[in-house]
Design a protein around this motif. Structure first.
Motif, PDB file in Angstrom:
ATOM      1  N   GLU A   1     130.423  41.267 110.268  1.00 13.15           N
ATOM      2  CA  GLU A   1     129.725  41.706 111.469  1.00 13.15           C
ATOM      3  C   GLU A   1     129.974  40.743 112.620  1.00 13.15           C
ATOM      4  OE1 GLU A   1     125.496  42.962 110.890  1.00 13.15           O
ATOM      5  OE2 GLU A   1     125.891  42.325 108.817  1.00 13.15           O
ATOM      6  N   LEU A   2     130.003  39.460 112.296  1.00 12.20           N
ATOM      7  CA  LEU A   2     130.212  38.445 113.326  1.00 12.20           C
ATOM      8  C   LEU A   2     131.603  38.590 113.941  1.00 12.20           C
ATOM      9  CD1 LEU A   2     128.781  36.011 114.616  1.00 12.20           C
ATOM     10  CD2 LEU A   2     129.856  34.570 112.885  1.00 12.20           C
ATOM     11  N   ALA A   3     132.590  38.862 113.112  1.00 10.97           N
ATOM     12  CA  ALA A   3     133.959  39.007 113.606  1.00 10.97           C
ATOM     13  C   ALA A   3     134.115  40.232 114.498  1.00 10.97           C
ATOM     14  CB  ALA A   3     134.924  39.093 112.428  1.00 10.97           C
ATOM     15  N   ALA A   4     133.246  41.227 114.298  1.00  9.93           N
ATOM     16  CA  ALA A   4     133.347  42.468 115.064  1.00  9.93           C
ATOM     17  C   ALA A   4     132.673  42.395 116.430  1.00  9.93           C
ATOM     18  CB  ALA A   4     132.738  43.620 114.256  1.00  9.93           C
ATOM     19  N   VAL A   5     131.936  41.309 116.702  1.00  5.81           N
ATOM     20  CA  VAL A   5     131.254  41.178 117.991  1.00  5.81           C
ATOM     21  C   VAL A   5     132.291  40.950 119.087  1.00  5.81           C
ATOM     22  CG1 VAL A   5     129.603  39.828 119.341  1.00  5.81           C
ATOM     23  CG2 VAL A   5     129.156  40.282 116.920  1.00  5.81           C
ATOM     24  N   PRO A   6     132.221  41.713 120.185  1.00  2.00           N
ATOM     25  CA  PRO A   6     133.200  41.522 121.272  1.00  2.00           C
ATOM     26  C   PRO A   6     133.110  40.117 121.846  1.00  2.00           C
ATOM     27  CG  PRO A   6     131.983  43.575 121.547  1.00  2.00           C
ATOM     28  CD  PRO A   6     131.291  42.813 120.458  1.00  2.00           C
ATOM     29  N   PRO A   7     134.210  39.634 122.433  1.00  2.00           N
ATOM     30  CA  PRO A   7     134.193  38.303 123.040  1.00  2.00           C
ATOM     31  C   PRO A   7     133.274  38.265 124.245  1.00  2.00           C
ATOM     32  CG  PRO A   7     136.198  39.465 123.636  1.00  2.00           C
ATOM     33  CD  PRO A   7     135.511  40.301 122.589  1.00  2.00           C
ATOM     34  N   ALA A   8     132.937  37.062 124.659  1.00  2.65           N
ATOM     35  CA  ALA A   8     132.080  36.899 125.828  1.00  2.65           C
ATOM     36  C   ALA A   8     132.767  37.472 127.057  1.00  2.65           C
ATOM     37  CB  ALA A   8     131.776  35.418 126.049  1.00  2.65           C
ATOM     38  N   SER A   9     131.985  38.109 127.926  1.00  6.33           N
ATOM     39  CA  SER A   9     132.549  38.662 129.152  1.00  6.33           C
ATOM     40  C   SER A   9     133.126  37.536 129.999  1.00  6.33           C
ATOM     41  CB  SER A   9     131.466  39.398 129.947  1.00  6.33           C
ATOM     42  OG  SER A   9     130.414  38.522 130.297  1.00  6.33           O
TER      43      SER A   9
ATOM     44  N   ALA B   1     140.041  38.080 122.948  1.00  6.09           N
ATOM     45  CA  ALA B   1     139.646  37.316 121.774  1.00  6.09           C
ATOM     46  C   ALA B   1     140.786  37.255 120.789  1.00  6.09           C
ATOM     47  CB  ALA B   1     138.427  37.953 121.118  1.00  6.09           C
ATOM     48  N   THR B   2     140.767  36.231 119.980  1.00  9.05           N
ATOM     49  CA  THR B   2     141.723  36.105 118.894  1.00  9.05           C
ATOM     50  C   THR B   2     141.163  36.814 117.684  1.00  9.05           C
ATOM     51  OG1 THR B   2     140.711  34.051 118.150  1.00  9.05           O
ATOM     52  CG2 THR B   2     142.469  33.861 119.764  1.00  9.05           C
ATOM     53  N   ALA B   3     141.876  36.800 116.572  1.00 10.94           N
ATOM     54  CA  ALA B   3     141.394  37.413 115.348  1.00 10.94           C
ATOM     55  C   ALA B   3     140.073  36.795 114.945  1.00 10.94           C
ATOM     56  CB  ALA B   3     142.428  37.217 114.239  1.00 10.94           C
ATOM     57  N   GLY B   4     139.173  37.649 114.474  1.00 13.63           N
ATOM     58  CA  GLY B   4     137.875  37.162 114.029  1.00 13.63           C
ATOM     59  C   GLY B   4     136.868  37.038 115.147  1.00 13.63           C
ATOM     60  N   GLY B   5     137.217  37.510 116.359  1.00 15.70           N
ATOM     61  CA  GLY B   5     136.235  37.496 117.431  1.00 15.70           C
ATOM     62  C   GLY B   5     136.040  36.144 118.072  1.00 15.70           C
ATOM     63  N   VAL B   6     136.936  35.176 117.825  1.00 15.56           N
ATOM     64  CA  VAL B   6     136.809  33.852 118.417  1.00 15.56           C
ATOM     65  C   VAL B   6     137.395  33.882 119.822  1.00 15.56           C
ATOM     66  CG1 VAL B   6     137.390  31.424 118.204  1.00 15.56           C
ATOM     67  CG2 VAL B   6     136.951  32.778 116.161  1.00 15.56           C
ATOM     68  N   GLU B   7     136.645  33.468 120.818  1.00 17.99           N
ATOM     69  CA  GLU B   7     137.098  33.535 122.199  1.00 17.99           C
ATOM     70  C   GLU B   7     138.268  32.583 122.455  1.00 17.99           C
ATOM     71  OE1 GLU B   7     133.076  35.150 122.123  1.00 17.99           O
ATOM     72  OE2 GLU B   7     133.920  33.291 121.361  1.00 17.99           O
TER      73      GLU B   7
ATOM     74  N   ALA C   1     140.699  30.690 125.640  1.00 18.46           N
ATOM     75  CA  ALA C   1     140.348  29.872 126.789  1.00 18.46           C
ATOM     76  C   ALA C   1     139.577  30.703 127.803  1.00 18.46           C
ATOM     77  CB  ALA C   1     141.619  29.306 127.418  1.00 18.46           C
ATOM     78  N   GLY C   2     138.530  30.121 128.348  1.00 20.62           N
ATOM     79  CA  GLY C   2     137.700  30.826 129.317  1.00 20.62           C
ATOM     80  C   GLY C   2     136.314  31.111 128.792  1.00 20.62           C
ATOM     81  N   ALA C   3     136.110  30.994 127.492  1.00 21.50           N
ATOM     82  CA  ALA C   3     134.784  31.172 126.903  1.00 21.50           C
ATOM     83  C   ALA C   3     134.609  30.135 125.803  1.00 21.50           C
ATOM     84  CB  ALA C   3     134.629  32.576 126.320  1.00 21.50           C
ATOM     85  N   ALA C   4     133.427  29.544 125.744  1.00 18.94           N
ATOM     86  CA  ALA C   4     133.177  28.530 124.722  1.00 18.94           C
ATOM     87  C   ALA C   4     133.244  29.178 123.344  1.00 18.94           C
ATOM     88  CB  ALA C   4     131.806  27.907 124.944  1.00 18.94           C
ATOM     89  N   PRO C   5     133.935  28.565 122.387  1.00 19.96           N
ATOM     90  CA  PRO C   5     134.015  29.142 121.047  1.00 19.96           C
ATOM     91  C   PRO C   5     132.649  29.152 120.377  1.00 19.96           C
ATOM     92  CG  PRO C   5     134.914  26.923 121.056  1.00 19.96           C
ATOM     93  CD  PRO C   5     134.658  27.288 122.485  1.00 19.96           C
TER      94      PRO C   5
END
Length: 303
Positions: free
Chosen positions: A62-70, A76-82, A84-88
């Motif tokens: 579920e965590l990996a499916a969350v969209p990246p920060a606006s 986002a990269t694989a796994g929903g990790v933002e 550059a431009g958003a704090a991981p």
């Protein structure tokens, strides 16, 4: 009465104290809602008080499916990790299933920035051995043992195993039933056992509020996180129990204001953090006691 701290400044005593356990009971916030709320906390003026986002192994999908920060650059990269431009998203991995859950959970958590692991186990030595074998060296961990194993001589035996390891202890201070809340003597035994050994620990559950109190709806006896902070410097069990039993918020606030820098260091080297399904509640309690001064409105209830 001492003047409140400068607006927007998080005192050292509270920095990184509140691990975000919004998806755990009794909050049970959906992951899709909890992650954006956590990002707001991490960008707010009180961000220094907020620890990692706690997530159980079974909810990493579920965590990996969350969209990246606006506003993230490049999505986002694989796994929903933002990128550059958003704090991981810093994730604290909670493993109630014991040592057998560790290897697959670490593999599933690979896309995230792993801030720590909390491993529940029935055998401290086995938990330490598995963490030694599988945990990346830069990742901290805490070991939680069932409370029934920490009574009597069992407490000393467990703490002696952990003190010879690089891992913290973890103690459960509440839950969904009255029996999940240890009394002040039981908690004092744990706190002073750790203090006598120089063993750091974290707590979880039931510590949303600053001051010890009886919940008016459930009748449960809740420990206060200010009580625990002040008791963390005690090595005498009776003295620690007396601090844990204090219900006067002004008395606790006065004791906090009187702490020296050295005492604050001793306390936070011992009591490192606690999981709370609300970030708003503890901040609000600190503000009400004059221990935190806000330059902006505090967050709304997030449970």
């Amino acid at each position: 009465m001492s003047a409140p701290v400068s607006a927007g400044v998080i005192p050292e005593l509270f920095r990184g104290l509140f691990d975000d356990a919004a998806v755990f009971p009794p909050g049970n916030l959906p992951v899709a809602e909890a992650v954006p709320a956590h990002r707001v906390h991490r960008a707010a003026w009180y961000a220094e008080a907020v620890g990692p986002f706690l997530c159980g192994a079974g909810r990493l999908g579920e965590l990996a499916a969350v969209p990246p920060a606006s506003g993230a650059v490049g999505g986002a990269t694989a796994g929903g990790v933002e990128e550059a431009g958003a704090a991981p998203l810093r994730v604290g991995l909670v493993l109630p299933g014991g040592s057998a859950e560790l290897a697959p959970a670490l593999a599933a958590a690979a896309p995230f920035e792993l801030a720590g692991v909390e491993l529940a186990a029935k055998d401290a030595a086995e938990a330490v051995a598995e963490l030694d074998r599988l945990l990346p060296p830069h990742v901290p961990a805490a070991v939680e043992l069932p409370r029934e194993l920490l009574r009597g001589d069992g407490l000393d035996a467990v703490l002696d195993v952990l003190v010879d390891s690089p891992y913290r202890a973890k103690f459960r201070t509440g839950g969904l039933v009255a029996e999940a809340f240890p009394d002040e003597d039981e908690l004092a035994a744990f706190l002073t056992g750790c203090a006598q050994r120089g063993l750091p620990y974290k707590c979880t559950a039931g510590l949303h509020n600053a001051v010890r109190h009886t919940d008016p709806e459930t009748g449960f006896e809740h420990h206060g996180f200010l009580n625990v902070l002040l008791a963390a410097q005690e090595t005498d069990r009776a003295a620690a129990a007396a601090v844990l039993a204090e219900r006067d918020g002004e008395a606790l606030a006065k004791a906090v204001r009187a702490l020296t820098d050295r005492q604050v260091t001793v306390i936070r080297n011992s009591f490192t953090a606690f999981g709370t399904c609300s970030i708003a509640e503890p901040l609000g309690d600190l503000a009400a006691l004059g221990l935190l001064s806000s330059p902006d409105p505090l967050p709304q209830e997030d449970r």
